[in-house]
Design an enzyme around this catalytic site. Structure first.
Site, PDB file in Angstrom:
ATOM      1  CE1 TYR A 133      37.912  34.238  26.317  1.00 43.63           C
ATOM      2  CE2 TYR A 133      36.021  33.146  25.325  1.00 43.63           C
ATOM      3  CZ  TYR A 133      36.738  33.536  26.446  1.00 43.63           C
ATOM      4  OH  TYR A 133      36.267  33.234  27.686  1.00 43.63           O
TER       5      TYR A 133
ATOM      6  CD  GLU B  43      42.120  32.878  27.554  1.00 50.38           C
ATOM      7  OE1 GLU B  43      43.007  32.034  27.412  1.00 50.38           O
ATOM      8  OE2 GLU B  43      41.059  32.649  28.154  1.00 50.38           O
TER       9      GLU B  43
ATOM     10  CG  ASP C 123      43.621  52.885  43.527  1.00 44.03           C
ATOM     11  OD1 ASP C 123      43.156  53.550  42.587  1.00 44.03           O
ATOM     12  OD2 ASP C 123      42.999  51.965  44.090  1.00 44.03           O
TER      13      ASP C 123
ATOM     14  CB  THR D 207      38.450  53.074  37.824  1.00 46.63           C
ATOM     15  OG1 THR D 207      38.401  54.407  38.328  1.00 46.63           O
ATOM     16  CG2 THR D 207      38.380  52.099  38.981  1.00 46.63           C
TER      17      THR D 207
ATOM     18  CE  LYS E  23      35.843  55.232  41.144  1.00 48.21           C
ATOM     19  NZ  LYS E  23      36.745  54.084  40.999  1.00 48.21           N
TER      20      LYS E  23
ATOM     21  NE  ARG F 265      31.072  50.206  36.371  1.00 51.27           N
ATOM     22  CZ  ARG F 265      30.884  51.263  37.163  1.00 51.27           C
ATOM     23  NH1 ARG F 265      30.221  52.313  36.720  1.00 51.27           N
ATOM     24  NH2 ARG F 265      31.348  51.281  38.379  1.00 51.27           N
TER      25      ARG F 265
HETATM   26  N1  DSN Z   1      34.108  52.421  46.056  1.00 49.56           N
HETATM   27  C1  DSN Z   1      34.092  53.062  44.778  1.00 49.56           C
HETATM   28  C2  DSN Z   1      33.827  54.511  44.957  1.00 49.56           C
HETATM   29  O1  DSN Z   1      34.732  55.271  45.246  1.00 49.56           O
HETATM   30  O2  DSN Z   1      32.695  54.879  44.824  1.00 49.56           O
HETATM   31  C3  DSN Z   1      35.318  52.839  44.081  1.00 49.56           C
HETATM   32  O3  DSN Z   1      35.632  51.490  44.080  1.00 49.56           O
END
Ligand code: DSN
Length: 427
Positions: free
Chosen positions: A48, A50, A194, A220, A223, A229
């Site tokens: 933990y 925080e 984003d 993210t 990808k 993730r």
């Molecule tokens: N919706 C997801 C995608 O692009 O597959 C990303 O959040």
């Protein structure tokens, strides 16, 4: 204590086989390195922590402090960022934290419409972003399939949103961040980029750099960045914060301080230090020269596949791609996105149905499919195989009710993918 959970681990074995034997074309998926997975499956999950490095609410954080600092330092190097937060549990959490830091409930935001390739968290009525803020949208041009920057400007000047959001989950072209910032400056709006989808291609200099123009950038990490993730928030330059809050001494807090506070304690509790460890590994891999070659191959593969589909009479939105994905309108092929996804799944070719701009079908059915190549590129497939995959997809879609075609394709897919081993260390 070591009791092997055969029920659960046999499911994981089956998932490994599914990933190995199939062709993975979901644009938002990838295969991390074994090192990333090892970091995620490490003792860091027990801790933990925080707070932030050097300012935690728990004892024993001296080593996770170093882990998190390493992740931050590497990420800043990857994107030449001045500030970064690596704690968001996902891209959606990263966006939510930005809204929490920069907006008040009811404020106006402007984003790309979900039905035009945008993302749920950019103001969709089904999402927190659309429920808590007044969302307005821009779209893509019906003819060209490109972002309609004139519409964006028109709506921005009319509605004067506090924040303009750029970025998408199903858009195959690069973005003109400079132009969006120029619109935002006319109305004093913040710009959030984003970059969840193309982040790996931006990191390697293969697409326009949003950090030069956009105030805040989220992504993210799983990808095109090929990490665990998770989510991240970055800024190249901290800036005078028009919505600043005063600290006890009456000083206006910087945007970076507001963003840190929005992530924790604003929106999350304890950070996932095992995932942050995985992020550190992934960012280290991105700093290696070979990652740029990977990015180049992603684009070469996407373009080869797009060309192959166009050659077979498929209609690609915007007629092609600059990045890792393509969006195909199947209406001239007489098959829905839903049926295409489900049929291809049975042939072990995995992708997702996707609304196309100006779609006349529901989001559960859709007229299109989205195809991305980061995962197959990680496995080592090149342009030649992209043509093979396009041919396999075409054959299945044109014979969607023929069991023999589906079964034969499944075998062909399995044989093809045996040439591109996935996690051989896992036996
Ligand atoms: N919706 C997801 C995608 O692009 O597959 C990303 O959040």
């Amino acid at each position: 204590m070591s009791v092997k959970d055969t029920q659960l681990f046999s499911l994981l074995d089956r998932e490994l086989i599914r990933q190995r034997e199939g062709i993975e074309l979901i644009a938002s998926e990838n295969f991390t390195s074994l090192a990333v997975m090892q970091a995620m499956g490490s003792v860091a999950t027990n801790k933990y922590a925080e707070g932030y490095p050097g300012k935690r609410y728990y004892g024993g954080c001296e080593i996770v402090d170093e882990i998190e600092t390493l992740a931050i330092d590497r990420l800043k190097k990857v994107f030449k960022a001045g500030w970064a937060n690596v704690q968001p549990h996902s891209g959606a959490q990263a966006n939510t934290a930005v809204f929490l830091a920069c907006l008040k409930p009811g404020d106006k935001i402007l984003g790309l419409d979900l039905s035009m390739g945008g993302h749920l968290t950019h103001g969709s009525p089904a999402n927190y972003s659309g429920k808590n803020y007044q969302a307005f949208f821009y779209g893509v041009d019906r003819e060209t399939g490109l972002v309609d920057y004139e519409q964006l400007e028109r709506v921005a000047l009319q509605e004067k949103p506090k924040m303009i959001i750029c970025g998408a989950s199903a858009y195959s072209r690069d973005w003109d961040y400079k132009r969006i910032r120029a619109v935002a400056d006319q109305i004093g709006a913040l710009v959030l980029a984003d970059i969840a989808h193309p982040a790996g291609l931006i990191a390697t200099g293969l697409l326009n750099d949003p950090l030069d123009h956009c105030h805040i950038v989220t992504s993210t990490t799983h990808k095109t960045l090929r990490g665990p993730r998770g989510g991240i928030i970055m800024m190249r330059n901290d800036f005078d914060n028009p919505y600043g809050i005063k600290d006890p001494k009456g000083n206006i807090r910087s945007m970076s301080a507001l963003l840190d506070l929005a992530v924790f304690p604003g929106m999350q509790g304890g950070p996932l230090e095992h995932v942050i460890a995985g992020k550190a590994v992934a960012f280290g891999e991105i700093l290696d020269q070979s990652f740029t070659a990977y990015g180049r191959q992603i684009i070469a593969n996407a373009q080869a596949m797009a060309k192959a589909f166009v050659g077979k009479g498929y209609q690609l939105i915007s007629n092609g791609t600059d990045n890792h994905l393509m969006l195909i309108d199947l209406r001239n092929k007489n098959i829905t996105g839903k049926k295409a996804q489900e049929t291809l799944d049975r042939a072990h070719i995995t992708l997702n149905k996707n609304a196309v701009p100006f779609d006349d079908k529901s989001p559960f059915v859709t007229s299109g499919i989205r195809i991305g190549v980061p995962a197959v590129t990680t496995r080592g497939l090149k342009e030649k195989e992209m043509e093979v995959i396009a041919a396999l997809i075409d054959e299945v879609l044109m014979n969607a009710d023929d069991e023999k075609t589906i079964e034969r394709t499944k075998q062909t897919v399995k044989e093809l993918m045996q040439n591109f081993p996935l996690y051989p260390e896992l036996s």
